[in-house]
Design a protein around this motif. Sequence first.
Motif, PDB file in Angstrom:
ATOM      1  N   SER A  30       0.486  -1.433   0.084  1.00 50.47           N
ATOM      2  CA  SER A  30      -0.264   0.383   0.321  1.00 50.47           C
ATOM      3  C   SER A  30       0.666   1.120  -0.144  1.00 50.47           C
ATOM      4  N   GLY A  31       2.653   1.096  -0.347  1.00 51.96           N
ATOM      5  CA  GLY A  31       3.453   2.305   0.034  1.00 51.96           C
ATOM      6  C   GLY A  31       3.582   2.690   1.346  1.00 51.96           C
ATOM      7  N   ILE A  32       2.633   2.261   2.334  1.00 52.20           N
ATOM      8  CA  ILE A  32       3.857   2.423   3.661  1.00 52.20           C
ATOM      9  C   ILE A  32       5.117   1.186   3.723  1.00 52.20           C
ATOM     10  N   PRO A  33       6.037   2.043   4.128  1.00 55.06           N
ATOM     11  CA  PRO A  33       7.600   1.568   4.175  1.00 55.06           C
ATOM     12  C   PRO A  33       7.134   0.913   5.517  1.00 55.06           C
ATOM     13  N   ALA A  78      -3.339   6.312   1.326  1.00 54.73           N
ATOM     14  CA  ALA A  78      -3.094   4.225   0.998  1.00 54.73           C
ATOM     15  C   ALA A  78      -4.093   4.196   1.297  1.00 54.73           C
ATOM     16  N   GLN A  79      -3.982   2.977   0.641  1.00 53.85           N
ATOM     17  CA  GLN A  79      -5.258   2.044   0.352  1.00 53.85           C
ATOM     18  C   GLN A  79      -5.127   0.520   0.850  1.00 53.85           C
ATOM     19  N   PRO A  80      -6.486  -0.694   1.262  1.00 55.80           N
ATOM     20  CA  PRO A  80      -5.750  -1.642   1.911  1.00 55.80           C
ATOM     21  C   PRO A  80      -5.362  -2.276   0.299  1.00 55.80           C
ATOM     22  N   ASN A  81      -4.203  -2.566   0.296  1.00 56.05           N
ATOM     23  CA  ASN A  81      -4.136  -3.590  -1.135  1.00 56.05           C
ATOM     24  C   ASN A  81      -4.220  -5.540  -0.877  1.00 56.05           C
ATOM     25  N   ALA A  82      -4.427  -5.911  -2.016  1.00 53.89           N
ATOM     26  CA  ALA A  82      -4.983  -7.311  -2.167  1.00 53.89           C
ATOM     27  C   ALA A  82      -4.484  -8.114  -1.093  1.00 53.89           C
ATOM     28  N   VAL A 100      -4.787  -9.751  14.793  1.00 57.24           N
ATOM     29  CA  VAL A 100      -3.541  -8.772  15.649  1.00 57.24           C
ATOM     30  C   VAL A 100      -2.281  -8.043  15.018  1.00 57.24           C
ATOM     31  N   THR A 101      -2.403  -6.518  15.158  1.00 60.07           N
ATOM     32  CA  THR A 101      -1.607  -6.123  14.058  1.00 60.07           C
ATOM     33  C   THR A 101      -0.871  -4.878  14.810  1.00 60.07           C
ATOM     34  N   GLN A 102       0.047  -4.981  14.133  1.00 58.76           N
ATOM     35  CA  GLN A 102       1.626  -4.568  14.775  1.00 58.76           C
ATOM     36  C   GLN A 102       1.137  -2.543  14.028  1.00 58.76           C
ATOM     37  N   ASN A 103       0.648  -2.693  13.390  1.00 63.72           N
ATOM     38  CA  ASN A 103       0.536  -1.584  12.450  1.00 63.72           C
ATOM     39  C   ASN A 103      -0.353  -0.905  12.659  1.00 63.72           C
ATOM     40  N   ILE A 104       0.084   0.527  12.378  1.00 66.59           N
ATOM     41  CA  ILE A 104      -1.175   1.379  13.566  1.00 66.59           C
ATOM     42  C   ILE A 104      -1.491   2.104  12.121  1.00 66.59           C
ATOM     43  N   ASP A 105      -1.817   2.017  11.679  1.00 63.85           N
ATOM     44  CA  ASP A 105      -2.284   2.571  10.310  1.00 63.85           C
ATOM     45  C   ASP A 105      -3.775   2.610  10.084  1.00 63.85           C
ATOM     46  N   GLY A 106      -4.390   1.406   9.981  1.00 62.66           N
ATOM     47  CA  GLY A 106      -5.716   1.257   9.926  1.00 62.66           C
ATOM     48  C   GLY A 106      -6.474   0.272   9.256  1.00 62.66           C
ATOM     49  N   LEU A 107      -5.737   0.285   8.164  1.00 65.29           N
ATOM     50  CA  LEU A 107      -5.508  -0.737   6.883  1.00 65.29           C
ATOM     51  C   LEU A 107      -6.544  -2.054   7.225  1.00 65.29           C
ATOM     52  N   HIS A 108      -6.507  -2.558   8.294  1.00 72.25           N
ATOM     53  CA  HIS A 108      -7.024  -4.202   8.041  1.00 72.25           C
ATOM     54  C   HIS A 108      -8.548  -3.737   8.591  1.00 72.25           C
ATOM     55  N   MET A 109      -8.909  -2.539   8.873  1.00 66.52           N
ATOM     56  CA  MET A 109     -10.237  -1.630   9.522  1.00 66.52           C
ATOM     57  C   MET A 109     -10.869  -1.176   7.976  1.00 66.52           C
ATOM     58  N   ARG A 234       4.578 -12.260  -1.266  1.00 60.58           N
ATOM     59  CA  ARG A 234       4.434 -10.917  -0.702  1.00 60.58           C
ATOM     60  C   ARG A 234       2.984 -11.494  -0.533  1.00 60.58           C
ATOM     61  N   GLY A 235       2.120 -10.977   0.117  1.00 59.24           N
ATOM     62  CA  GLY A 235       0.860 -11.026   1.090  1.00 59.24           C
ATOM     63  C   GLY A 235       0.305 -10.901   0.029  1.00 59.24           C
ATOM     64  N   GLY A 236       0.108  -9.951  -0.961  1.00 57.33           N
ATOM     65  CA  GLY A 236      -0.550  -9.054  -1.876  1.00 57.33           C
ATOM     66  C   GLY A 236      -0.605 -10.433  -2.793  1.00 57.33           C
ATOM     67  N   LYS A 237      -0.002 -11.279  -3.135  1.00 54.51           N
ATOM     68  CA  LYS A 237       0.363 -12.819  -3.661  1.00 54.51           C
ATOM     69  C   LYS A 237      -0.164 -13.227  -3.377  1.00 54.51           C
ATOM     70  N   VAL A 238       0.320 -13.964  -1.852  1.00 52.69           N
ATOM     71  CA  VAL A 238       0.042 -14.854  -1.064  1.00 52.69           C
ATOM     72  C   VAL A 238      -1.206 -15.346  -0.443  1.00 52.69           C
ATOM     73  N   LEU A 239      -2.120 -14.500  -0.397  1.00 53.23           N
ATOM     74  CA  LEU A 239      -2.880 -14.347   0.352  1.00 53.23           C
ATOM     75  C   LEU A 239      -4.242 -13.829  -0.733  1.00 53.23           C
ATOM     76  N   PRO A 240      -4.633 -13.714  -1.309  1.00 49.76           N
ATOM     77  CA  PRO A 240      -5.272 -13.815  -2.675  1.00 49.76           C
ATOM     78  C   PRO A 240      -5.074 -15.408  -2.683  1.00 49.76           C
ATOM     79  N   GLN A 241      -4.234 -15.473  -3.624  1.00 52.10           N
ATOM     80  CA  GLN A 241      -4.534 -17.206  -3.609  1.00 52.10           C
ATOM     81  C   GLN A 241      -4.367 -18.494  -2.634  1.00 52.10           C
ATOM     82  N   LEU A 242      -4.615 -18.027  -1.715  1.00 46.31           N
ATOM     83  CA  LEU A 242      -4.404 -18.906  -0.577  1.00 46.31           C
ATOM     84  C   LEU A 242      -6.162 -18.529  -0.363  1.00 46.31           C
TER      85      LEU A 242
END
Length: 250
Positions: A30-33, A78-82, A100-109, A234-242
């Motif tokens: 999503s472009g967040i380092p 930023a937008q949520p990714n795949a 359970v996320t360590q991220n502070i960006d709110g993108l899961h919600m 990558r999450g954006g590739k593997v997770l949609p496949q899963l």
Amino acid sequence: MNATIRDAVRWLAGVKRLAVLTGAGVSKESGIPTFREAQDGLWAQYDPMEMASKDGFLRNPELVWSWYEHRFGMVLSAQPNAGHRAIADLEQLFPSVTVVTQNIDGLHMAAGSTHVLELHGSIRRYKCLSGRHTDYSLADFADQDEKPPRCPECGEIIRPDVVWFGEYLPESTLQQAYEASLRCEAMLVVGTSGVVQPAASLPRLATRAGAMVIDVNPEEDEIAMTADLFLKGRGGKVLPQLVAALRAQR
Ligand code: BJW
């Protein structure tokens, strides 16, 4: 162990309670380092103890505030990714999913996950340094020129409501994360280097409680060493496949 999507689908058959632990890697697309990647991680450029500790903030409040302002701008655009969307889709496939996320960006919600535990707080929320006045948004200080702004209640300086090094994680959130790790039958770990405690101990806790741990990461980091399955990528590739493979199997 390096595994395939088919292995993961087989292991996840019959699972009712799924926990998903995420780190910065899930938001990278999503472009967040991230923090610790050698080339483009934030800690390659900035000193963590200066930018992500209370002492660092007290030493140089303007610098740390402007760094968070910059990062907040990034999060807002930023937008949520795949990967985020696939994690939200897991709620259609398992009766109970706790993210359970360590991220502070709110993108899961933003992607639609409904049960998200933010272990390290949120960059969308602000509080005063004393911690007595909380739940501010940046818009609440729009009329102040001072940076960092001051708490309208007590005059203390304002900080982001995130967890810095040496600070305790929000107690109830951490408790719920421990419970989710102990109760789950499987834990999917995505995009974390697994070096920051106490989050890094959750997969091991899940393993000890009898759950299977599946790690998704382009690199074989700490978690991969002890996970039951390692899905390299990558999450954006593997997770949609899963998710697609899980849907096909039901
Ligand atoms: C991809 C990808 C793609 C890339 N798809 N993946 C026990 C032992 C030793 C030390 C400690 C201990 N207990 C506590 C400590 C101290 C400390 C700690 O753990 N230090 C270690 C570094 C050694 N912990 C704390 O201080 C914590 N507090 C605490 O424990 O309180 C109790 C206490 C109090 C007083 C004294 C002692 C104990 C608080 C930790 C707070 C962490 N804060 C930060 C900043 C948050 C705010 C902000 O964002 O600015 O949280 S630091 C930073 O690290 C951030 C992250 O959430 C956290 C974890 O990073 P993460 O998510 O794993 O990112 P990276 O960059 O490390 O990894 C990215 C991964 O993604 C990589 O694996 C890539 O390969 C992968 N990837 N592209 C999927 N497309």
